[in-house]
Each structure stands twice: as C-alpha cells, then as structure tokens.
Design a protein around this motif. Structure first.
Motif, PDB file in Angstrom:
ATOM      1  N   ASP A  15       0.823  -1.213   0.000  1.00 27.60           N
ATOM      2  CA  ASP A  15       0.000   0.000   0.000  1.00 27.60           C
ATOM      3  C   ASP A  15       0.859   1.266   0.000  1.00 27.60           C
ATOM      4  O   ASP A  15       0.550   2.233  -0.698  1.00 27.60           O
ATOM      5  CB  ASP A  15      -0.941   0.005   1.204  1.00 27.60           C
ATOM      6  CG  ASP A  15      -2.028  -1.056   1.108  1.00 27.60           C
ATOM      7  OD1 ASP A  15      -2.240  -1.608   0.005  1.00 27.60           O
ATOM      8  OD2 ASP A  15      -2.671  -1.338   2.142  1.00 27.60           O
ATOM      9  N   ALA A  16       1.928   1.256   0.772  1.00 28.53           N
ATOM     10  CA  ALA A  16       2.810   2.421   0.832  1.00 28.53           C
ATOM     11  C   ALA A  16       3.497   2.647  -0.516  1.00 28.53           C
ATOM     12  O   ALA A  16       3.550   3.775  -1.012  1.00 28.53           O
ATOM     13  CB  ALA A  16       3.849   2.228   1.939  1.00 28.53           C
ATOM     14  N   VAL A  21       3.804   4.654  -6.787  1.00 30.91           N
ATOM     15  CA  VAL A  21       3.757   4.081  -8.134  1.00 30.91           C
ATOM     16  C   VAL A  21       2.427   4.364  -8.829  1.00 30.91           C
ATOM     17  O   VAL A  21       2.402   4.732 -10.006  1.00 30.91           O
ATOM     18  CB  VAL A  21       4.016   2.554  -8.073  1.00 30.91           C
ATOM     19  CG1 VAL A  21       3.859   1.916  -9.436  1.00 30.91           C
ATOM     20  CG2 VAL A  21       5.402   2.275  -7.506  1.00 30.91           C
ATOM     21  N   ASP A  22       1.327   4.202  -8.120  1.00 29.29           N
ATOM     22  CA  ASP A  22       0.004   4.288  -8.753  1.00 29.29           C
ATOM     23  C   ASP A  22      -0.699   5.628  -8.563  1.00 29.29           C
ATOM     24  O   ASP A  22      -1.486   6.028  -9.411  1.00 29.29           O
ATOM     25  CB  ASP A  22      -0.909   3.189  -8.213  1.00 29.29           C
ATOM     26  CG  ASP A  22      -0.381   1.800  -8.511  1.00 29.29           C
ATOM     27  OD1 ASP A  22       0.310   1.626  -9.536  1.00 29.29           O
ATOM     28  OD2 ASP A  22      -0.653   0.877  -7.711  1.00 29.29           O
ATOM     29  N   ARG A  42      11.640   3.718  -0.425  1.00 31.84           N
ATOM     30  CA  ARG A  42      12.291   3.647  -1.741  1.00 31.84           C
ATOM     31  C   ARG A  42      12.577   2.188  -2.121  1.00 31.84           C
ATOM     32  O   ARG A  42      12.414   1.800  -3.273  1.00 31.84           O
ATOM     33  CB  ARG A  42      13.584   4.453  -1.750  1.00 31.84           C
ATOM     34  CG  ARG A  42      13.363   5.944  -1.782  1.00 31.84           C
ATOM     35  CD  ARG A  42      14.680   6.704  -1.926  1.00 31.84           C
ATOM     36  NE  ARG A  42      14.500   8.121  -1.697  1.00 31.84           N
ATOM     37  CZ  ARG A  42      14.007   8.971  -2.583  1.00 31.84           C
ATOM     38  NH1 ARG A  42      13.641   8.544  -3.764  1.00 31.84           N
ATOM     39  NH2 ARG A  42      13.878  10.260  -2.291  1.00 31.84           N
ATOM     40  N   ARG A  43      12.989   1.387  -1.149  1.00 33.86           N
ATOM     41  CA  ARG A  43      13.246  -0.030  -1.398  1.00 33.86           C
ATOM     42  C   ARG A  43      11.958  -0.742  -1.822  1.00 33.86           C
ATOM     43  O   ARG A  43      11.949  -1.533  -2.758  1.00 33.86           O
ATOM     44  CB  ARG A  43      13.827  -0.662  -0.125  1.00 33.86           C
ATOM     45  CG  ARG A  43      14.489  -1.968  -0.338  1.00 33.86           C
ATOM     46  CD  ARG A  43      15.169  -2.517   0.927  1.00 33.86           C
ATOM     47  NE  ARG A  43      15.762  -1.506   1.777  1.00 33.86           N
ATOM     48  CZ  ARG A  43      15.390  -1.265   3.040  1.00 33.86           C
ATOM     49  NH1 ARG A  43      14.436  -1.975   3.607  1.00 33.86           N
ATOM     50  NH2 ARG A  43      15.975  -0.326   3.758  1.00 33.86           N
ATOM     51  N   TRP A  44      10.856  -0.449  -1.133  1.00 29.29           N
ATOM     52  CA  TRP A  44       9.580  -1.076  -1.457  1.00 29.29           C
ATOM     53  C   TRP A  44       9.082  -0.645  -2.830  1.00 29.29           C
ATOM     54  O   TRP A  44       8.539  -1.454  -3.588  1.00 29.29           O
ATOM     55  CB  TRP A  44       8.527  -0.752  -0.405  1.00 29.29           C
ATOM     56  CG  TRP A  44       8.885  -1.173   0.991  1.00 29.29           C
ATOM     57  CD1 TRP A  44       9.803  -2.127   1.353  1.00 29.29           C
ATOM     58  CD2 TRP A  44       8.358  -0.642   2.204  1.00 29.29           C
ATOM     59  NE1 TRP A  44       9.863  -2.211   2.721  1.00 29.29           N
ATOM     60  CE2 TRP A  44       8.987  -1.313   3.268  1.00 29.29           C
ATOM     61  CE3 TRP A  44       7.424   0.328   2.495  1.00 29.29           C
ATOM     62  CZ2 TRP A  44       8.687  -1.043   4.609  1.00 29.29           C
ATOM     63  CZ3 TRP A  44       7.128   0.607   3.829  1.00 29.29           C
ATOM     64  CH2 TRP A  44       7.753  -0.082   4.860  1.00 29.29           C
ATOM     65  N   VAL A  45       9.259   0.628  -3.160  1.00 30.23           N
ATOM     66  CA  VAL A  45       8.845   1.136  -4.477  1.00 30.23           C
ATOM     67  C   VAL A  45       9.638   0.432  -5.573  1.00 30.23           C
ATOM     68  O   VAL A  45       9.074  -0.028  -6.566  1.00 30.23           O
ATOM     69  CB  VAL A  45       9.015   2.676  -4.557  1.00 30.23           C
ATOM     70  CG1 VAL A  45       8.891   3.166  -5.995  1.00 30.23           C
ATOM     71  CG2 VAL A  45       7.995   3.365  -3.661  1.00 30.23           C
ATOM     72  N   ASP A  46      10.950   0.332  -5.388  1.00 30.96           N
ATOM     73  CA  ASP A  46      11.799  -0.361  -6.375  1.00 30.96           C
ATOM     74  C   ASP A  46      11.362  -1.809  -6.536  1.00 30.96           C
ATOM     75  O   ASP A  46      11.271  -2.322  -7.655  1.00 30.96           O
ATOM     76  CB  ASP A  46      13.277  -0.307  -5.967  1.00 30.96           C
ATOM     77  CG  ASP A  46      13.866   1.088  -6.077  1.00 30.96           C
ATOM     78  OD1 ASP A  46      13.257   1.949  -6.754  1.00 30.96           O
ATOM     79  OD2 ASP A  46      14.933   1.317  -5.476  1.00 30.96           O
TER      80      ASP A  46
END
Length: 65
Positions: A15-16, A21-22, A42-46
């Motif tokens: 969700d974060a 991204v969305d 940033r790690r989760w987005v990547d």
C-alpha cells in the motif's frame, strides 16, 4: 538501551509503495503519510516496480502471484 526495529506487513509495504507508483505521491509525501522512513519506502517502491516488470523478488513478494 537499543532501539527496537519495526516490522511491516506485506500489505502495508504494498500500500505504501502503491501511493508512489500508482497514485503519484512523491516519496517524501508518502513517507509522511504512512509514517515510515524514506530508505525503506524507496526499497519497497523499487521492489514493486521490479515485480510488476516480471522480476522475481529475493524477499517476500509485494504483488499477488
């Protein structure tokens, strides 16, 4: 006294990352909204972007199989 490390569910991470991204949030805005550190987000987005691109993650997947 040592600081205890926080852990987050896969759903929370997804969700974060999805905010960035969305939904067009900046990383800084999403960090403030979700109460997490910039490096972690940033790690989760990547990871989310890689998974959506077809790359198999080294850790727990953020997207449904």
């Amino acid at each position: 006294m040592s600081k205890q490390r926080r852990s987050f569910s896969v759903e929370f991470k997804h969700d974060a990352a999805a905010l960035v991204v969305d939904q067009g949030y900046s990383v800084v805005e999403a960090c403030k909204s979700m109460g997490v550190g910039e490096t972690a987000l940033r790690r989760w987005v990547d990871q989310l972007r890689e998974e959506r691109g077809g790359v198999t993650p080294n850790s727990k997947a953020l997207t449904a199989e």
